[in-house]
Design a protein around this motif. Sequence first.
Motif, PDB file in Angstrom:
ATOM      1  N   LYS A   1       0.837  -1.210   0.000  1.00  0.00           N
ATOM      2  CA  LYS A   1       0.000   0.000   0.000  1.00  0.00           C
ATOM      3  C   LYS A   1       0.867   1.254   0.000  1.00  0.00           C
ATOM      4  CE  LYS A   1      -3.532   0.396   2.704  1.00  0.00           C
ATOM      5  NZ  LYS A   1      -4.328   0.405   3.957  1.00  0.00           N
ATOM      6  N   GLU A   2       1.896   1.261   0.853  1.00  0.00           N
ATOM      7  CA  GLU A   2       2.782   2.420   0.970  1.00  0.00           C
ATOM      8  C   GLU A   2       3.483   2.732  -0.346  1.00  0.00           C
ATOM      9  OE1 GLU A   2       7.168   3.084   2.847  1.00  0.00           O
ATOM     10  OE2 GLU A   2       5.739   1.997   4.113  1.00  0.00           O
ATOM     11  N   LYS A   3       3.868   1.675  -1.088  1.00  0.00           N
ATOM     12  CA  LYS A   3       4.587   1.865  -2.340  1.00  0.00           C
ATOM     13  C   LYS A   3       3.662   2.237  -3.500  1.00  0.00           C
ATOM     14  CE  LYS A   3       8.801   1.126  -0.955  1.00  0.00           C
ATOM     15  NZ  LYS A   3       9.788   2.231  -0.978  1.00  0.00           N
ATOM     16  N   GLY A   4       2.353   2.104  -3.281  1.00  0.00           N
ATOM     17  CA  GLY A   4       1.408   2.543  -4.314  1.00  0.00           C
ATOM     18  C   GLY A   4       0.764   1.436  -5.110  1.00  0.00           C
ATOM     19  N   CYS A   5       0.865   0.175  -4.654  1.00  0.00           N
ATOM     20  CA  CYS A   5       0.195  -0.921  -5.353  1.00  0.00           C
ATOM     21  C   CYS A   5      -1.321  -0.736  -5.272  1.00  0.00           C
ATOM     22  CB  CYS A   5       0.568  -2.270  -4.738  1.00  0.00           C
ATOM     23  SG  CYS A   5       2.263  -2.799  -5.048  1.00  0.00           S
ATOM     24  N   SER A   6      -2.025  -1.125  -6.317  1.00  0.00           N
ATOM     25  CA  SER A   6      -3.479  -1.082  -6.334  1.00  0.00           C
ATOM     26  C   SER A   6      -4.003  -2.321  -5.613  1.00  0.00           C
ATOM     27  CB  SER A   6      -3.981  -1.047  -7.781  1.00  0.00           C
ATOM     28  OG  SER A   6      -5.392  -1.075  -7.809  1.00  0.00           O
ATOM     29  N   MET A   7      -4.554  -2.123  -4.426  1.00  0.00           N
ATOM     30  CA  MET A   7      -5.022  -3.236  -3.603  1.00  0.00           C
ATOM     31  C   MET A   7      -6.491  -3.494  -3.883  1.00  0.00           C
ATOM     32  SD  MET A   7      -2.123  -3.719  -2.182  1.00  0.00           S
ATOM     33  CE  MET A   7      -2.527  -5.032  -1.041  1.00  0.00           C
ATOM     34  N   THR A   8      -6.822  -4.723  -4.218  1.00  0.00           N
ATOM     35  CA  THR A   8      -8.204  -5.069  -4.570  1.00  0.00           C
ATOM     36  C   THR A   8      -8.640  -6.311  -3.809  1.00  0.00           C
ATOM     37  OG1 THR A   8      -7.614  -6.522  -6.415  1.00  0.00           O
ATOM     38  CG2 THR A   8      -7.808  -4.168  -6.898  1.00  0.00           C
ATOM     39  N   GLY A   9      -9.945  -6.611  -3.907  1.00  0.00           N
ATOM     40  CA  GLY A   9     -10.488  -7.846  -3.355  1.00  0.00           C
ATOM     41  C   GLY A   9     -11.217  -7.679  -2.049  1.00  0.00           C
ATOM     42  N   SER A  10     -10.875  -6.641  -1.282  1.00  0.00           N
ATOM     43  CA  SER A  10     -11.484  -6.475   0.034  1.00  0.00           C
ATOM     44  C   SER A  10     -12.773  -5.665  -0.065  1.00  0.00           C
ATOM     45  CB  SER A  10     -10.509  -5.783   0.996  1.00  0.00           C
ATOM     46  OG  SER A  10     -10.131  -4.513   0.493  1.00  0.00           O
ATOM     47  N   GLU A  11     -13.653  -5.874   0.901  1.00  0.00           N
ATOM     48  CA  GLU A  11     -14.913  -5.131   0.929  1.00  0.00           C
ATOM     49  C   GLU A  11     -14.656  -3.643   1.163  1.00  0.00           C
ATOM     50  OE1 GLU A  11     -18.506  -5.260   4.035  1.00  0.00           O
ATOM     51  OE2 GLU A  11     -18.258  -7.155   2.940  1.00  0.00           O
ATOM     52  N   ASP A  12     -13.669  -3.340   2.017  1.00  0.00           N
ATOM     53  CA  ASP A  12     -13.280  -1.956   2.262  1.00  0.00           C
ATOM     54  C   ASP A  12     -12.345  -1.510   1.136  1.00  0.00           C
ATOM     55  OD1 ASP A  12     -12.319   0.468   3.100  1.00  0.00           O
ATOM     56  OD2 ASP A  12     -11.353  -0.281   4.924  1.00  0.00           O
ATOM     57  N   PRO A  13     -12.782  -0.577   0.288  1.00  0.00           N
ATOM     58  CA  PRO A  13     -11.944  -0.209  -0.866  1.00  0.00           C
ATOM     59  C   PRO A  13     -10.605   0.407  -0.466  1.00  0.00           C
ATOM     60  CG  PRO A  13     -13.812   1.307  -0.625  1.00  0.00           C
ATOM     61  CD  PRO A  13     -14.052   0.172   0.324  1.00  0.00           C
ATOM     62  N   ASP A  14     -10.513   0.969   0.732  1.00  0.00           N
ATOM     63  CA  ASP A  14      -9.255   1.571   1.188  1.00  0.00           C
ATOM     64  C   ASP A  14      -8.408   0.598   1.996  1.00  0.00           C
ATOM     65  OD1 ASP A  14      -9.917   4.074   0.054  1.00  0.00           O
ATOM     66  OD2 ASP A  14     -11.180   4.522   1.801  1.00  0.00           O
ATOM     67  N   LEU A  15      -8.929  -0.592   2.253  1.00  0.00           N
ATOM     68  CA  LEU A  15      -8.244  -1.640   3.009  1.00  0.00           C
ATOM     69  C   LEU A  15      -7.735  -1.120   4.366  1.00  0.00           C
ATOM     70  CD1 LEU A  15      -7.622  -4.640   2.868  1.00  0.00           C
ATOM     71  CD2 LEU A  15      -5.487  -4.130   1.720  1.00  0.00           C
ATOM     72  N   GLN A  16      -8.548  -0.301   5.001  1.00  0.00           N
ATOM     73  CA  GLN A  16      -8.266   0.079   6.391  1.00  0.00           C
ATOM     74  C   GLN A  16      -8.811  -1.009   7.332  1.00  0.00           C
ATOM     75  OE1 GLN A  16      -6.478   2.773   7.168  1.00  0.00           O
ATOM     76  NE2 GLN A  16      -6.341   3.331   4.989  1.00  0.00           N
ATOM     77  N   HIS A  17      -9.832  -1.702   6.877  1.00  0.00           N
ATOM     78  CA  HIS A  17     -10.449  -2.802   7.627  1.00  0.00           C
ATOM     79  C   HIS A  17     -10.426  -4.063   6.784  1.00  0.00           C
ATOM     80  CE1 HIS A  17     -11.977   0.689   9.792  1.00  0.00           C
ATOM     81  NE2 HIS A  17     -12.323  -0.112  10.802  1.00  0.00           N
ATOM     82  N   ILE A  18     -10.529  -5.183   7.455  1.00  0.00           N
ATOM     83  CA  ILE A  18     -10.519  -6.473   6.761  1.00  0.00           C
ATOM     84  C   ILE A  18     -11.552  -7.395   7.399  1.00  0.00           C
ATOM     85  CG2 ILE A  18      -8.657  -7.451   8.217  1.00  0.00           C
ATOM     86  CD1 ILE A  18      -7.631  -8.823   5.630  1.00  0.00           C
ATOM     87  N   ASN A  19     -12.237  -8.183   6.590  1.00  0.00           N
ATOM     88  CA  ASN A  19     -13.233  -9.119   7.097  1.00  0.00           C
ATOM     89  C   ASN A  19     -12.557 -10.402   7.568  1.00  0.00           C
ATOM     90  OD1 ASN A  19     -15.361  -7.405   6.568  1.00  0.00           O
ATOM     91  ND2 ASN A  19     -15.836  -8.322   4.568  1.00  0.00           N
ATOM     92  N   VAL A  20     -12.886 -10.797   8.804  1.00  0.00           N
ATOM     93  CA  VAL A  20     -12.344 -12.037   9.383  1.00  0.00           C
ATOM     94  C   VAL A  20     -13.492 -12.863   9.952  1.00  0.00           C
ATOM     95  CG1 VAL A  20     -10.151 -10.929   9.941  1.00  0.00           C
ATOM     96  CG2 VAL A  20     -11.965 -11.009  11.678  1.00  0.00           C
ATOM     97  N   LEU A  21     -13.225 -14.147  10.182  1.00  0.00           N
ATOM     98  CA  LEU A  21     -14.240 -15.004  10.757  1.00  0.00           C
ATOM     99  C   LEU A  21     -14.615 -14.514  12.151  1.00  0.00           C
ATOM    100  CD1 LEU A  21     -13.555 -16.800   8.342  1.00  0.00           C
ATOM    101  CD2 LEU A  21     -13.652 -18.771   9.867  1.00  0.00           C
ATOM    102  N   ALA A  22     -15.912 -14.551  12.428  1.00  0.00           N
ATOM    103  CA  ALA A  22     -16.401 -14.071  13.729  1.00  0.00           C
ATOM    104  C   ALA A  22     -15.968 -15.039  14.843  1.00  0.00           C
ATOM    105  CB  ALA A  22     -17.910 -13.961  13.683  1.00  0.00           C
TER     106      ALA A  22
END
Length: 485
Positions: A464-485
Motif C-alpha cells: 500500500k505504501e509503495k502505491g500498489c493497487s489493492m483489490t479484493g477487500s470489501e473496504d476499498p481503502d483496506l483500512q479494515h478487513i473481514n475475518v471469521l467471527a
Amino acid sequence: MSKQAAISQQRAPIYEALQRFREMRVVPFDVPGHKRGRGNPELTAFLGKQCVGVDVNSMKPLDNLCHPVSVIREAEELAAEAFGAAHAFLMVGGTTSAVQSMVLTVCKRGDKIILPRNVHKSVINALVLCGAIPVYVNPEVDARLGISLGMQRQQVARAIEENPDAVAVLVNNPTYYGICSDLRAIVCMAHDAGMRCLADEAHGTHFYFGHGLPVSAMAAGADMAAVSMHKSGGSLTQSSFLLTGPDVHAGYVRQIINLTQTTSGSYLLMSSLDISRRHLALHGREIFHKVVDMADYARQEINAIGGYYAFGRELMNGDSVFDFDSTKLSVHTRDIGLAGIEVYDLLRDEYDIQIEFGDIGNILAYLSMGDRIQELERLVSALAEIRRHHQKDPAGMLTQEYVEPEVVMSPQDAFYADKVSLPLAQSEGRVCSEFVMCYPPGIPILAPGERITAEILEHICYAKEKGCSMTGSEDPDLQHINVLA
C-alpha cells in the motif's frame, strides 16, 4: 501444418456471417436497443458505425453461443484444430470465465484439487463457488528476485501421494513472470494417479504458435486449458478460449460454461476470436519469432544500463524453472532502490509509457505482435533516466513477493461464514474471509480461509505504501478487513 489444414484456417466463419448479415440490411426489432447505433449517436460516434453495426444479438443466421450449430460451431472446430485440441469453446467472460469453467467441470463440493498457491484469483474464486478443497504446492522462491517459481516435480509427486483422492492438478503455464513448470511430467503424474491435469494458460496463447517456446498444455497432454487470446493473441479484451483434450466430455463442459456465461454473447468478442485465430494459425510462427527477438534485444539493452536485471532463460534449472517464456520482459528493480510499482508509476506519469504491472520488486512489460523496436528503445531510455534521477539506497526494502499461507479452512466455508470487520492492524492471528491482492497481477496475498500473520500484514502495508493497487477487500481503502467471527 498440412495443406488442407492451412486452407481451412483461412476461414473465419463468424466474421464471414457478420459480413453477410451487414449486407442484408435487416430491420431490427430485437435487442440491443441501440438498433445498429441509430438510437445512441454518441456511442456510434465514439466507436464507429462498423463496430456498433455488428453489435447484434443471436439469431439463426449468426448461431447461438449457448448451443452452437452453425457458424459458431465451425469457428470452434477451426480453433480446436489450430490449437491442437479436441474441442475449443469461445469464451466472452474473459479467461476468468474459462478458468472457472475448467475447475467447475472437474470439481464438486469436498473434492481436493492440487495447485500452486500463486494462482490467479479466478482459480480460488472457482473453489468458493464449487466448494472444492485446495491442496497447495507452495512454490520455491527465487532468493534474488523474490518471486515464486514453478511447481517442483518432487513436490507435486508428494502432494499426489499424500492426497490420492484428489481429482485434479492445476498448473500455471506460464506464471505472470514467464516461468514454466515441467508440464509434461506433471501431466503424466496426474494421469497415472487417475487425476485430471488443468492448465491456466492466460499468459501462454503464443505457446501454440511460436517456435522454440515452452510446450503448450494441449501438446503436453493436459485435459483442459484456459487461454487468454486477448493477451498475446490479438483479440479484443475479455475474449478467450477454453480448450479440452480428447478424454473430456465436451457436452458436459458446455453445460458448465452455460451455468455462468452470458446468454447474450458479444459478436464483437466472438468475431475477434475468429479473426485472431485465423491470423495466428497463418502467421503466428513468424509473429512470435519477431516478438522473442525484440524481447531478447530489450533484455540485453536494459541489463547494460546497470542496476536493473531483465531476467530470462538463464533462470532455468530443470525443475522449478523448467522453461522460460522468452517473450516476457520482466525486470527486477530493487537493486536501484525502487519497488517495481514505483518504476511503473514513474514510467506512466513522467514518460507516458504504460507497462503491464509493477509489484514490490519487479516490473513486466508485456510484448506481443503490436510492439515495435522504436517503442522498446523509448522504454530502455526511460529506464536509464529513472535510474539516473531516482535511484535510492535499497536498504530496508522488502525482498519477497510470495508469502506462504497457513490454510485453516476451505475458501467456500470461509467466504460464506459469519464474519466481522476489524481494523487491519488488529487482525493478526484471525482467519481471513475475503481476498486481498495487488492487481495486476491478481494473485492473492490473502484468500478466504487463510490465517493473517504479521508477515502478511507487513507485506500488505508495504505494498500500500509503495502505491500498489489493492483489490479484493470489501473496504476499498483496506483500512479494515473481514475475518471469521
